[in-house]
Design an enzyme around this catalytic site. Sequence first.
Site, PDB file in Angstrom:
ATOM      1  N   ARG A 134      -3.405  -0.651   5.443  1.00  0.00           N
ATOM      2  CA  ARG A 134      -4.020  -1.708   4.628  1.00  0.00           C
ATOM      3  C   ARG A 134      -3.135  -2.928   4.412  1.00  0.00           C
ATOM      4  O   ARG A 134      -3.554  -4.067   4.656  1.00  0.00           O
ATOM      5  CB  ARG A 134      -4.458  -1.129   3.263  1.00  0.00           C
ATOM      6  CG  ARG A 134      -5.566  -0.103   3.385  1.00  0.00           C
ATOM      7  CD  ARG A 134      -5.728   0.691   2.112  1.00  0.00           C
ATOM      8  NE  ARG A 134      -4.550   1.541   1.857  1.00  0.00           N
ATOM      9  CZ  ARG A 134      -4.358   2.259   0.774  1.00  0.00           C
ATOM     10  NH1 ARG A 134      -5.257   2.239  -0.189  1.00  0.00           N
ATOM     11  NH2 ARG A 134      -3.274   3.004   0.639  1.00  0.00           N
ATOM     12  N   CYS A 184       0.866  -1.183   0.000  1.00  0.00           N
ATOM     13  CA  CYS A 184       0.000   0.000   0.000  1.00  0.00           C
ATOM     14  C   CYS A 184       0.903   1.233   0.000  1.00  0.00           C
ATOM     15  O   CYS A 184       2.070   1.150  -0.413  1.00  0.00           O
ATOM     16  CB  CYS A 184      -0.978  -0.026   1.164  1.00  0.00           C
ATOM     17  SG  CYS A 184      -0.234  -0.016   2.806  1.00  0.00           S
ATOM     18  N   ASP A 208      -8.389   3.903   1.385  1.00  0.00           N
ATOM     19  CA  ASP A 208      -7.370   4.263   2.371  1.00  0.00           C
ATOM     20  C   ASP A 208      -8.074   4.787   3.630  1.00  0.00           C
ATOM     21  O   ASP A 208      -8.742   5.817   3.575  1.00  0.00           O
ATOM     22  CB  ASP A 208      -6.471   5.346   1.765  1.00  0.00           C
ATOM     23  CG  ASP A 208      -5.303   5.697   2.662  1.00  0.00           C
ATOM     24  OD1 ASP A 208      -5.310   5.276   3.837  1.00  0.00           O
ATOM     25  OD2 ASP A 208      -4.395   6.388   2.170  1.00  0.00           O
TER      26      ASP A 208
HETATM   27  P1  4NP Z   1      -1.781   2.817   4.113  1.00  0.00           P
HETATM   28  O1  4NP Z   1      -2.414   4.188   4.674  1.00  0.00           O
HETATM   29  O2  4NP Z   1      -1.218   3.141   2.745  1.00  0.00           O
HETATM   30  O3  4NP Z   1      -2.950   1.894   4.043  1.00  0.00           O
HETATM   31  O4  4NP Z   1      -0.731   2.398   5.115  1.00  0.00           O
HETATM   32  C1  4NP Z   1      -1.697   5.371   4.753  1.00  0.00           C
HETATM   33  C2  4NP Z   1      -0.782   5.561   5.755  1.00  0.00           C
HETATM   34  C3  4NP Z   1      -0.103   6.756   5.863  1.00  0.00           C
HETATM   35  C4  4NP Z   1      -0.336   7.757   4.929  1.00  0.00           C
HETATM   36  C5  4NP Z   1      -1.254   7.576   3.923  1.00  0.00           C
HETATM   37  C6  4NP Z   1      -1.927   6.368   3.830  1.00  0.00           C
HETATM   38  N1  4NP Z   1       0.357   9.003   5.044  1.00  0.00           N
HETATM   39  O5  4NP Z   1       0.068   9.906   4.248  1.00  0.00           O
HETATM   40  O6  4NP Z   1       1.231   9.140   5.915  1.00  0.00           O
END
Ligand code: 4NP
Length: 166
Positions: free
Chosen positions: A14, A8, A126
């Site tokens: 995720r 991800c 997300d």
């Molecule tokens: P992930 O979610 O891709 O599902 O781990 C996110 C975690 C952090 C960020 C964005 C999405 N961020 O912008 O820091």
Amino acid sequence: MYRVLFVCLGNICRSPLADGVLAHKLSLAGLAGQVAVDSCGTGGYHVGAPPHCESIRVAEQHGVPLAHLRARQVTIGDFEAFDLIVAMDRQNHQDLLALDASGRLHSRVSLFMSYVPDAADQDVPDPYFGGSEGFDDVYALVDAGCDTLLAEIRQRLADRNPSAPH
Ligand code: 4NP
């Protein structure tokens, strides 16, 4: 060993859930010794961090341990190291394909929602900027997709070793 990598953006919401859920299902199925599961992010913002507390919460509510995982960023070496690379959304998918500029290993990359029956969308949403219900919604998608993945992995193991009982 068959190797699966979930990807991800941040590797804290995720993909760690998919990592923990598939590893748990493989363990229950007696296949933990034949399949390695890992996860990572296309971004490096959270390298070294444990999963988001809401991912840990929803996983543990379903008996899936998650707190031991630590975020890392994808590398070009992951294309050689993993048999199947599963992107959690279309942006992750696009970023992965761009990383393997040669295109040689693009066939190893798939989209998580392609394993979710009757999916209404192509992206695992997300949950990072939303509330805790978002993580419950992601869990349901991840659980459904990992059931399909488990069946597909069983098939791939059987194709690799046709004489083994399965
Ligand atoms: P992930 O979610 O891709 O599902 O781990 C996110 C975690 C952090 C960020 C964005 C999405 N961020 O912008 O820091």
